[in-house]
Every structure is written in C-alpha cells, then in structure tokens.
Write an enzyme that holds these catalytic residues in place. Structure first.
Site, PDB file in Angstrom:
ATOM      1  N   ARG A  35       0.818  -1.220   0.000  1.00 11.31           N
ATOM      2  CA  ARG A  35       0.000   0.000   0.000  1.00 11.31           C
ATOM      3  C   ARG A  35       0.849   1.266   0.000  1.00 11.31           C
ATOM      4  O   ARG A  35       0.423   2.307  -0.507  1.00 11.31           O
ATOM      5  CB  ARG A  35      -0.956  -0.010   1.201  1.00 11.31           C
ATOM      6  N   ILE A  61      -6.929   7.906  -0.765  1.00  8.90           N
ATOM      7  CA  ILE A  61      -6.875   6.451  -0.914  1.00  8.90           C
ATOM      8  C   ILE A  61      -7.828   5.907   0.143  1.00  8.90           C
ATOM      9  O   ILE A  61      -7.755   6.285   1.316  1.00  8.90           O
ATOM     10  CB  ILE A  61      -5.433   5.917  -0.733  1.00  8.90           C
ATOM     11  N   SER A  62      -8.758   5.058  -0.268  1.00  9.08           N
ATOM     12  CA  SER A  62      -9.820   4.614   0.634  1.00  9.08           C
ATOM     13  C   SER A  62      -9.278   3.785   1.793  1.00  9.08           C
ATOM     14  O   SER A  62      -8.213   3.172   1.709  1.00  9.08           O
ATOM     15  CB  SER A  62     -10.859   3.789  -0.130  1.00  9.08           C
ATOM     16  N   GLN A  63     -10.048   3.780   2.877  1.00 10.03           N
ATOM     17  CA  GLN A  63      -9.743   2.934   4.026  1.00 10.03           C
ATOM     18  C   GLN A  63      -9.659   1.474   3.566  1.00 10.03           C
ATOM     19  O   GLN A  63     -10.517   1.006   2.812  1.00 10.03           O
ATOM     20  CB  GLN A  63     -10.859   3.096   5.058  1.00 10.03           C
TER      21      GLN A  63
END
Length: 211
Positions: A35, A61-63
């Site tokens: 990530r 950036i999404s959870q």
C-alpha cells in the site's frame, strides 16, 4: 515488497478479518499489495493503518476496510469483467486486478491516472485497461460489465452505469452528500434491485475531466 512491508500488510489483512472480511482471496490480495506504493513518501509510514489518507488533488486512498468490503461484495457474483469508476491512487484497482480476469478503470484527473498506470505496471498487473474521462458516463465501448465499483459518492445513481451492467451484474456505489449509503444494485433483465449495505464516507463523484 520488503520483509517489513510484507509483515505489515499481513497484519492489516488479519485486522480486516477481525472487522468481518471473510473472503480469503480478498485478504490474500491485501496481504500481497504494498500500500505504501500508492502514497507519497511522507505518508508511507501510515500505509498499513486502517484509514483513508490524502493522495493530492482533493482525493484520498480509501480505508482498507472499505476497499476489502466492496471487493468482497463484488466477488460474490464471480464477475469476469469489472469497471472501476475513480482510479485514484490505483490501490483499489491493484486489489481488483488480482481477483478478476478483466478490469477497466476510469479517472477524471490526468495526473492521478498517469501515476496509477505506472504503479500497476510496476506490480506486473497487466489485465487492466485505463481511461481518462468522466466516470458518470461509464465506458460504453467496453461494456457491458458484470460488476461496476464506484469509489466516490454520487448524488444519485448514474443512469449510464445502470445501462452498462450485464444481466445479473452488480453495481456498488456510495450515494448521498452529507449522509452517504453504500448501495448494492443488482440487475435482472430490465429491473434493478437496490440494497443498502452500510453508511460510508467518500469524496464526491464529480462530472467532467480535470487535466
């Protein structure tokens, strides 16, 4: 991935299991995806926290939980061809590309699209088609799609996306402005069944392209 990053990614996958993610293929994809590659160096130390993070251009950036949750829901119908609306950093696309045969992804911000393409190439993910354009319109020439996943909140469900769903296909989309709900919409013939999954918080889905 470095050994340290691999350990952190595996720990993140374990945390996601504890929050209710049960798909082993999704958890494995999370554990195998660096990530930090999708973040600026200044935020790399937060890469494996279960939280959304800024990526510039007013986007995030999404959870990891919501990435895994939406992916898990999408995979329930075993889609062959998937459309992602809002490439963003490319992290969600990297997860999906490990799990579906064909992924198409659209981004309205050119700089983000270029970065995401480079990141997925670096990860040797080559089953992805990229488009710079307006996500509200979908990708008519590539449709229909067995699954469509939208990574930004729409004020209403775009008609173009419903039209590009195959029979039996699923659209996952956050809808709403202040109070948002993640919807799962299933197409059967010319009918659409909508199910509320849970409350969410996404950046807005905006019309048009941004150079």
């Amino acid at each position: 991935m470095t050994a340290a990053a691999s350990t952190l990614a595996l720990n993140l996958a374990r945390k996601l299991y504890e929050t209710g993610i049960r798909s082993q293929s999704v958890l494995s994809a999370v554990a195998n995806t660096p990530r930090e590659l999708f973040l600026d160096n200044a935020l790399a130390h937060k890469a494996y926290e279960n939280t959304a993070l800024p990526i510039g251009q007013g986007q995030t950036i999404s959870q990891p939980y919501i990435v895994a949750r939406m992916t898990e829901l999408l995979l329930q119908t075993q889609p062959n061809k998937v459309l992602e609306i809002g490439t963003g950093s490319g992290y969600q696309a990297a997860i999906l590309a490990q799990l579906v045969p064909q992924l198409c992804t659209i981004e309205r911000i050119k700089a983000l699209q270029i970065q995401a393409r480079q990141r997925l190439k670096r990860l040797d993910l080559h089953n992805v088609s990229f488009k710079y354009g307006d996500g509200w319109q979908g990708w008519h020439n590539k449709g229909p799609f067995d699954g469509i996943l939208v990574t930004a909140a729409a004020s209403k469900v775009p008609e173009a996306l419903l039209a590009q769903l195959s029979d039996g296909g699923v659209l996952l989309i956050p809808v709403g402005e202040d109070a948002q709900q993640l919807l799962k919409i299933t197409r059967t013939g010319q009918s659409f069944e909508s199910q509320i999954i849970e409350a969410v918080k996404f950046v807005p889905l905006i019309n048009g392209e941004l150079a």
